[in-house]
Scaffold this motif. Structure first.
Motif, mmCIF file in Angstrom:
data_model
loop_
_atom_site.group_PDB
_atom_site.id
_atom_site.type_symbol
_atom_site.label_atom_id
_atom_site.label_comp_id
_atom_site.label_asym_id
_atom_site.label_seq_id
_atom_site.Cartn_x
_atom_site.Cartn_y
_atom_site.Cartn_z
ATOM 1 N N ILE A 56 14.825 35.396 29.313
ATOM 2 C CA ILE A 56 15.617 35.991 30.386
ATOM 3 C C ILE A 56 15.583 35.121 31.637
ATOM 4 N N THR A 57 14.437 34.463 31.887
ATOM 5 C CA THR A 57 14.310 33.633 33.086
ATOM 6 C C THR A 57 14.815 32.208 32.869
ATOM 7 N N GLY A 58 15.367 31.921 31.686
ATOM 8 C CA GLY A 58 15.960 30.601 31.445
ATOM 9 C C GLY A 58 15.051 29.607 30.761
ATOM 10 N N GLY A 72 1.620 39.508 29.768
ATOM 11 C CA GLY A 72 1.655 38.725 30.996
ATOM 12 C C GLY A 72 0.936 37.399 30.877
ATOM 13 N N HIS A 73 -0.173 37.372 30.148
ATOM 14 C CA HIS A 73 -0.909 36.126 29.974
ATOM 15 C C HIS A 73 -0.135 35.158 29.073
ATOM 16 N N VAL A 74 0.494 35.696 28.028
ATOM 17 C CA VAL A 74 1.301 34.844 27.144
ATOM 18 C C VAL A 74 2.483 34.270 27.916
ATOM 19 N N LEU A 75 3.125 35.109 28.713
ATOM 20 C CA LEU A 75 4.267 34.644 29.508
ATOM 21 C C LEU A 75 3.839 33.549 30.472
ATOM 22 N N TYR A 76 2.678 33.715 31.090
ATOM 23 C CA TYR A 76 2.169 32.677 31.988
ATOM 24 C C TYR A 76 2.002 31.365 31.228
ATOM 25 N N ALA A 77 1.423 31.424 30.024
ATOM 26 C CA ALA A 77 1.200 30.209 29.239
ATOM 27 C C ALA A 77 2.526 29.520 28.902
ATOM 28 N N ILE A 78 3.532 30.322 28.498
ATOM 29 C CA ILE A 78 4.848 29.755 28.180
ATOM 30 C C ILE A 78 5.442 29.074 29.414
ATOM 31 N N HIS A 97 7.015 20.476 30.097
ATOM 32 C CA HIS A 97 7.618 20.056 28.824
ATOM 33 C C HIS A 97 9.006 20.673 28.724
ATOM 34 N N SER A 98 9.989 19.998 29.290
ATOM 35 C CA SER A 98 11.334 20.567 29.398
ATOM 36 C C SER A 98 12.062 20.627 28.068
ATOM 37 N N THR A 102 9.650 33.250 39.589
ATOM 38 C CA THR A 102 11.064 33.514 39.325
ATOM 39 C C THR A 102 11.190 34.584 38.265
ATOM 40 N N ASP A 103 11.713 35.726 38.635
ATOM 41 C CA ASP A 103 11.940 36.809 37.687
ATOM 42 C C ASP A 103 13.396 37.212 37.784
ATOM 43 N N GLY A 104 14.210 36.655 36.886
ATOM 44 C CA GLY A 104 15.642 36.886 36.960
ATOM 45 C C GLY A 104 16.070 38.277 36.584
ATOM 46 N N ARG A 105 15.153 39.132 36.142
ATOM 47 C CA ARG A 105 15.529 40.438 35.632
ATOM 48 C C ARG A 105 15.622 41.514 36.715
#
Length: 583
Positions: free
Chosen positions: A131-133, A91-97, A104-105, A362-365
């Motif tokens: 998964i969330t784009g 969860g922390h890594v996902l937050y950082a990404i 930074h698009s 946003t959680d597209g899953r």
């Protein structure tokens, strides 16, 4: 020499708070960095969208300045910190990404070390982000010579820091995500690291991790407080440098006329006087071999708390890309890991250090998808999960005992926690859509289990969930496909395969038999599958561990069945037995 059980003193507030206190102090020193405290993420303060690629690093704490202290223009755009020598949770890594992609698009490149926990937790975060784009790619760095013959490759050492510098330079020059990723993969193949230590480090509040005599050194020591692969008598600086470089030169197949850069990684408490002497010896050694030393860097890159020792990393500047790689390394940076960083300049919004939770909204899953279960099928799923959970709880002591020889003896505790979480979940959860159930179980594995086991189960369950989400009917073939997807995901990020003495030996053996009996009587097929699971688990007792923590220790400590394989056999046979009786 101090006794092995003597507590090492450290100037901290408490072992529990030291990671967060460290990050809080870092942003006090360098106000142009922003702390996201709940997720232990540090980023460069950014407004708007740069349009370029962001570079993310991270891993366990205790390696300072790696990785948060290497954040700044020309280096990392962000870093995520785990506990001392422990991977940060998914969860922390996902937050950082997500936080970096917001500004930074061009996408996010995640650089991770080749450790099971990092591969699993960073790997799942990457997959969830996709998964969330989010545009995101990851690379695994494992340039350690000492562990290079391991099934999953060498450990990630200070070579990660060199790649931080090169990839960040490419980003600032406008290269796209895939080009930067491919360059980093290519460069990592021309890198090798090896080192020695003269003393062990200790985790906050703990004694030293191993003993070493006053006249000895450990060759091949790691950055997580691990002892090396060989104990040797301490030699002179010249002798020690030659010992290390002989092996690196052989590993990289370097020869006269080749060009290299060298990095000396201070593992913690090695004095500047020693580092300077080592630097001179490296230069003389390479010159004696006719190898051209283009650059040499020295300092704390990826330390191991207060371990007394050093590592040498060489990057072979090949004829095709060497000049370009050197240019990337020469590009300027203001990250605080280097002296004189202009990040010390304060601005008016210096005091704001808050998490930006909107990046995770946003959680597209979680949309309803995949086959729908009848009321009877839901009852069977609920009770089979209950049986599996109860078996995990019942086997706590056995699993801890099996894990104690080659791990930290907590496999049973970890899976018991998961079992209790499942029992709580099935009391109120809707089980109408099994795809959503498996997804929610994967999230529970991440949060309630934690660690490497949580990462493995979370990855497998989320991959199975995605497979079910794409199915149209609730059939044997559908569940087999989900089963195989789970095993594939575990192999992809965990690095293990059937035969490596892991839970995959249980799952694979059972899956093969289930597949062979798809058209058979269902009850008989399930009974044969359960027998195969037990057989696969039992076979691990005579296997050589080639992946996971057991692969790093002496075979003398690896006895009996693999704990992960036994756990998988417990819950899988419980599920199969219940379904066979009630379907």
């Amino acid at each position: 020499m101090a006794e092995h059980n003597t507590m090492t003193r450290k100037v901290i507030n408490s072992p529990e708070s030291c990671v967060d206190d460290n990050l809080r102090g870092l942003v006090a020193l360098f106000p142009k960095l922003r702390l996201h405290p709940k997720h232990r993420v540090v980023t460069v303060r950014t407004k708007g969208d740069s349009g370029r690629v962001a570079v993310l690093g991270g891993g366990g704490s205790g390696h300072e300045p790696f990785a948060a202290g290497l954040t700044g223009a020309g280096m990392l755009d962000g870093a995520v910190a785990g506990g001392i020598f422990a991977s940060p949770p998914t969860g922390h890594v996902l937050y950082a990404i997500a936080q970096l992609f917001k500004h930074h698009s061009g996408g996010v490149l995640v650089i991770m070390g080749n450790y099971t926990g990092d591969r699993l937790n960073f790997g799942k975060a990457i997959e969830k982000a996709k998964i969330t784009g989010i545009k995101v790619e990851g690379i695994i760095v494992g340039e350690d010579v000492a562990s290079s013959k391991n099934k999953t490759g060498g450990r990630g050492m200070c070579g990660e820091v060199i790649l931080y510098k090169m990839t960040a330079a490419m980003s600032l020059r406008g290269y796209d995500l895939l080009t930067i990723r491919d360059m980093a993969i290519d460069a990592s193949k021309y890198m090798a690291t090896l080192g020695v230590c003269l003393s062990a480090c200790s985790l906050p509040g703990q004694p030293p991790l191993f003993e070493i005599a006053p006249d000895e050194m450990e060759l091949g020591a790691g950055v997580h407080g691990e002892a090396g692969i060989e104990k040797l008598k301490i030699g002179t600086a010249k002798e020690t440098v030659k010992l290390i470089l002989d092996r690196i030169v052989e590993h990289l197949k370097l020869e006269a006329g080749n060009r290299v850069i060298a990095a000396i990684n201070n593992l913690g408490s090695t004095s500047i006087l020693e580092i300077n002497i080592i630097s001179g010896e490296i230069k003389e050694y390479l010159e004696s071999k006719g190898i051209h030393l283009e650059r040499i860097y020295a300092g704390h890159l990826k330390a191991s708390l207060e371990m007394h020792g050093f590592q040498i990393c060489l990057l072979h500047l090949n004829s095709q890309y060497g000049d370009l790689w050197l240019d990337f390394l020469d590009d300027p940076t203001d990250c605080p890991g280097w002296a004189g960083s202009n990040l010390s300049i304060r601005s008016k919004d210096d005091e704001s250090h808050e998490d930006d939770e909107t990046v995770l909204h946003t959680d597209g899953r979680k949309a309803i998808s995949g086959p729908k279960l009848s009321a009877k099928e839901q009852d069977i799923l609920r009770m089979s999960l209950k049986s599996a959970a109860e078996d995990l709880i019942k086997n706590e002591e056995l699993l801890n005992r099996l894990d104690s020889g080659c791990g930290d003896g907590d496999c049973g505790i970890t899976l018991k926690n998961f079992g209790h979480a499942i029992l709580s979940y099935i009391q109120t959860a809707s089980l109408e859509y099994p795809s959503n159930v498996l997804w929610e179980l994967s999230e529970m594995a991440e949060t309630d289990m934690g660690g490497t086991s949580g990462g493995i189960y979370s990855l497998g369950l989320s991959a199975a969930s995605q497979s079910l989400a794409g199915a149209s009917v609730n059939s044997r073939e559908t569940w087999l496909s989900a089963w195989e997807s789970a095993m594939s995901a575990i192999t992809k990020y965990g690095g293990a395969e059937p035969g490596d003495r892991t839970m995959l030996d249980t799952l694979h053996s059972a899956a093969v038999v289930f597949k062979d009996n798809l058209k058979s009587d269902f009850k008989i097929a399930l009974e044969k599958t359960a027998e195969a699971a037990e057989a696969g688990c039992a076979a691990t007792a005579n296997m050589i561990a080639r992946a996971g923590r057991a692969s790093y220790v002496s075979r003398a400590h690896v006895r009996g069945e693999d704990a992960g394989a036994r756990a998988a056999a417990a819950w899988l046979t419980a599920v199969l037995a219940y379904v066979a009786l009630h379907y």
